[in-house]
Design an enzyme around this catalytic site. Structure first.
Site, mmCIF file in Angstrom:
data_model
loop_
_atom_site.group_PDB
_atom_site.id
_atom_site.type_symbol
_atom_site.label_atom_id
_atom_site.label_comp_id
_atom_site.label_asym_id
_atom_site.label_seq_id
_atom_site.Cartn_x
_atom_site.Cartn_y
_atom_site.Cartn_z
ATOM 1 N N ASP A 18 1.009 2.518 8.341
ATOM 2 C CA ASP A 18 -0.182 1.797 7.880
ATOM 3 C C ASP A 18 0.182 0.491 7.183
ATOM 4 O O ASP A 18 0.302 0.420 5.959
ATOM 5 C CB ASP A 18 -1.041 2.666 6.954
ATOM 6 C CG ASP A 18 -2.457 2.107 6.842
ATOM 7 O OD1 ASP A 18 -2.672 0.916 7.175
ATOM 8 O OD2 ASP A 18 -3.356 2.847 6.414
ATOM 9 N N ASN A 78 0.699 7.293 2.946
ATOM 10 C CA ASN A 78 1.215 6.359 3.949
ATOM 11 C C ASN A 78 2.686 6.589 4.269
ATOM 12 O O ASN A 78 3.381 5.689 4.730
ATOM 13 C CB ASN A 78 1.007 4.918 3.477
ATOM 14 C CG ASN A 78 -0.443 4.495 3.568
ATOM 15 O OD1 ASN A 78 -1.240 5.125 4.265
ATOM 16 N ND2 ASN A 78 -0.808 3.437 2.867
ATOM 17 N N THR A 81 -4.160 0.599 -3.362
ATOM 18 C CA THR A 81 -4.831 1.794 -3.864
ATOM 19 C C THR A 81 -4.846 1.711 -5.381
ATOM 20 O O THR A 81 -3.799 1.455 -5.986
ATOM 21 C CB THR A 81 -4.092 3.055 -3.385
ATOM 22 O OG1 THR A 81 -4.111 3.067 -1.938
ATOM 23 C CG2 THR A 81 -4.746 4.315 -3.902
ATOM 24 N N LYS A 130 2.097 4.760 -1.082
ATOM 25 C CA LYS A 130 1.540 5.991 -1.653
ATOM 26 C C LYS A 130 1.919 7.132 -0.715
ATOM 27 O O LYS A 130 2.278 6.893 0.457
ATOM 28 C CB LYS A 130 0.014 5.898 -1.801
ATOM 29 C CG LYS A 130 -0.733 5.582 -0.498
ATOM 30 C CD LYS A 130 -2.224 5.412 -0.758
ATOM 31 C CE LYS A 130 -2.954 4.966 0.506
ATOM 32 N NZ LYS A 130 -4.400 4.764 0.269
ATOM 33 N N ASP A 158 0.827 -1.211 0.000
ATOM 34 C CA ASP A 158 0.000 0.000 0.000
ATOM 35 C C ASP A 158 0.860 1.258 0.000
ATOM 36 O O ASP A 158 0.627 2.191 0.765
ATOM 37 C CB ASP A 158 -0.956 0.006 1.185
ATOM 38 C CG ASP A 158 -2.118 0.983 0.976
ATOM 39 O OD1 ASP A 158 -2.355 1.382 -0.187
ATOM 40 O OD2 ASP A 158 -2.780 1.348 1.951
#
Length: 678
Positions: free
Chosen positions: A509, A496, A528, A493, A491
């Site tokens: 996260d 995060n 995402t 991005k 995840d």
């Protein structure tokens, strides 16, 4: 007619005119780039202004507000890959006649393989609906989500009472249902008596896992029989199996011609070939032998001896598994634990032991809430202060138990806790301890008061090469730490990535992180939309190489202000991703070396991605874009960050946006007992 001197003078004039025009074009392009940067900077200021005050009404449609992106996940598969060979599938003798199988009827899976698609057709289930029946209701989240193929009749698609389109036989709807839990975005109503064939996610996932694992196991067995591969570790052998390509030959085709140079190695997976050799120029080639399924040839080409010494000719229809010398050389090697020397020192172990002892004696009541640092899909992150020591603050992640149960994310939450508590890395946010009560789960973490990288990017529109290089290096170090422990993050991005008080970037996260080991894959769809790798979308199984794809997407977004793949809805985004990075037009502000690194990170084939080859993350660190970068300085924390956040004390939240209170009071959940690990 002019003299030669006159012609030369006229030519010089034309050349000078062209030079002046080129200079003018360069000036105009520079001016355009500057104006683009100004527009992005002003857009960032406008977004920041809007986010810092309550909105009096809806945002005008021509002024979109940049909002944080929510990650999406299917519930973890209940299937154990070890048991897939025993799963019984229900087959029908008369599946629907379609121009294409259902999975490839949608734009999403134009790249899906025929083998898995044909299996999907055979497992479709045939419900029937009468005229004016509501087939799909907008806003409804189905418990058993399905993708539907219309084989008879006609349906109408509406949204908010407005007709969008009509569909006839062969059309597909609900494609997102085979990927993850999703709310239906439109209502589908039968205009006539219709017949649908539908496949649910569990069935589709079983087919994809089963097909992929059977093929992968077969390739591994082929490779183990080759002497050059017998000494390779399992994870390396698995990568070689992934990069094998199927090539087909007709009877009589020359697969290898004597005397030709070659760099390709072949394993026969189907059919027979004959091997011949010509000993003299005036002689006919003599028959040497026949080879069939499981046999190989061209092995010397992998070692550099590339002059072919015999002919290999297809004796019938032949399928070969092929790998070239360069791919082979890139893959031979393993993961090196490049971070143990930094984080497993005696000093680090003593610090971790002291932390463990301290936090084992604290309870939830020992903290007071100061303010909200962030809001996510499962709950909130609060800045809390230790009552007994007001100089110490922490970030408390508060998760709603009911929401976790409703979305079946228990496995992800427990995995997040285990991985974060074991992660002792300067580029990963520390998790100290956890608590629980009837309604919530609590995760007490390190407070990074420098703010979110997403907020910084929003306010500045984009970063220059040096700033992006620093943050990319921080993330690469975090990924190296995780990957050498067999953990995939999934995840990545800007949302995060947090900055600590020094300005160093840290991953946070870990809800989608998973320990999969080495040479293994996992099939759960999560991430995402703009950042997911193509193999996740196509449900082919993915490993740590998916994180390197995301690293390339992150670089692009930090340098340009937006990700390379983005559509008006998730399905359109997935379609754009499947077209590949080579179809993306790079902004001029992304330099040649940066673009090269992004493209090498975002290769469609996971085995070709930089970071996933024999030298691991070292291939990224030695890339031209990182030339001269002080990697040792960033590991030791002596390198000065490009942006120094202003943090006045342990309770300073000025680097975060303001968030309203949460009005929801979730129901308690004390019966299931799944959270006893907390």
């Amino acid at each position: 007619m002019g003299t030669l001197r006159d012609l030369q003078y006229a030519l010089q004039q034309k050349i000078e005119e062209l030079r002046q025009r080129d200079a003018l074009i360069d000036e105009l392009e520079l001016e355009l780039d500057q104006k683009d940067e100004l527009i992005q900077r002003l857009q960032g200021e406008l977004d920041r202004y809007r986010s810092s005050r309550p909105s009096p009404g809806p945002t005008p449609p021509d002024e979109p507000l940049r909002t944080k992106r929510q990650a999406i996940s299917a519930e973890p598969t209940a299937l154990d890959p070890q048991d897939l060979s025993h799963v019984r599938m229900m087959f029908y003798t008369s599946p629907p006649r379609l121009s294409r199988p259902p999975v490839s009827c949608s734009d999403l899976a134009d790249g899906a393989e025929a083998l898995s698609c044909s299996a999907c057709v055979l497992t479709l289930l045939p419900p029937e609906y009468g005229q004016r029946s509501c087939v799909v209701l907008r806003g409804y989240v189905m418990l058993i989500l399905t993708v539907c193929v219309l084989t008879e009749g006609k349906v109408e698609v509406t949204k908010d009472g407005l007709k969008l389109c009509s569909m006839g036989p062969g059309k597909v709807f609900g494609e997102l249902a085979i990927l993850y839990n999703c709310t239906r975005t439109a209502t589908v109503t039968a205009l006539t008596h219709i017949k649908l064939w539908a496949i649910d996610r569990q069935c589709f996932q079983t087919i994809m896992m089963r097909t992929g694992l059977i093929r992968h196991t077969e390739y591994m067995e082929f490779l183990r029989s080759v002497p050059s591969f017998q000494s390779l570790q399992e994870d390396v052998l698995s990568k070689v199996a992934d990069v094998l390509e199927e090539t087909h030959y007709s009877e009589g085709d020359y697969i290898i011609r004597q005397g030709a140079s070659g760099d390709t190695f072949f394993i026969i997976s189907k059919g027979k070939v004959k091997v011949t050799q010509q000993k003299a120029a005036n002689e006919e080639p003599a028959f040497l032998s026949s080879l069939s399924r499981g046999d190989w040839f061209g092995e010397q080409a992998l070692k550099g001896e590339d002059l072919r010494t015999a002919n290999v000719i297809a004796a019938e229809e032949v399928t070969c598994l092929v790998i070239d010398r360069e791919s082979f050389r890139q893959l031979i090697g393993g993961l090196e634990d490049v971070t143990n020397r930094v984080y497993d020192s005696a000093e680090a172990k003593a610090k971790i032991e002291a932390e463990t002892n301290f936090f084992s004696s604290v309870s939830l009541s020992d903290f007071r809430i100061i303010s909200t640092l962030g809001v996510g899909g499962f709950g909130r992150v609060e800045l809390v202060q230790l009552k007994s020591d007001e100089t110490r603050s922490f970030a408390m992640k508060v998760l709603k138990k009911r929401h976790i149960l409703d979305t079946r994310q228990q496995g992800h939450i427990l995995s997040e806790r285990r991985i974060m508590q074991e992660a002792h890395c300067e580029f990963i946010v520390r998790l100290y301890c956890t608590f629980r009560d009837a309604k919530y789960l609590y995760m007490l973490m390190e407070a990074c008061l420098g703010g979110e990288l997403w907020t910084l990017l929003r306010d500045r529109a984009s970063f220059d090469d040096g700033t992006t290089r620093f943050y990319t290096a921080c993330v690469a170090e975090a990924l190296a730490y995780l990957h050498c422990r067999g953990i995939i993050y999934r995840d990545l991005k800007p949302e995060n990535i947090l900055l600590d008080q020094r300005g160093y970037a840290k991953l946070v996260d870990f809800g989608f992180a998973k320990k999969i080991g080495f040479g293994k894959k996992t099939w759960t769809f999560c991430g995402t939309p703009e950042y997911v790798a193509p193999e996740i979308i196509l449900n082919k199984g993915h490993d740590v190489s998916a994180d390197y794809w995301s690293l390339g997407i992150l670089m692009f977004e930090l340098l340009s202000g937006s990700p390379p793949f983005s559509g008006s809805d998730p399905m359109k985004t997935y379609n754009i991703i499947l077209r590949g990075i080579d179809m993306v037009e790079f902004p001029k502000k992304i330099t040649k070396n940066a673009a090269n690194l992004i493209k090498r990170l975002c290769r469609d084939n996971p085995s070709e991605r930089l970071g996933n080859q024999k030298n691991g993350v070292k291939d990224i660190q030695k890339h031209k874009w990182f030339e001269g970068f002080n990697w040792e300085g960033i590991r030791k924390g002596t390198l000065t960050p490009p942006i120094l956040p202003s943090v006045s004390g342990p309770l300073d939240t000025s680097n975060f946006d303001c968030f309203p209170d949460d009005p929801e009071d979730p129901p308690p959940d004390e019966e299931s007992g799944w959270d006893k690990e907390f």
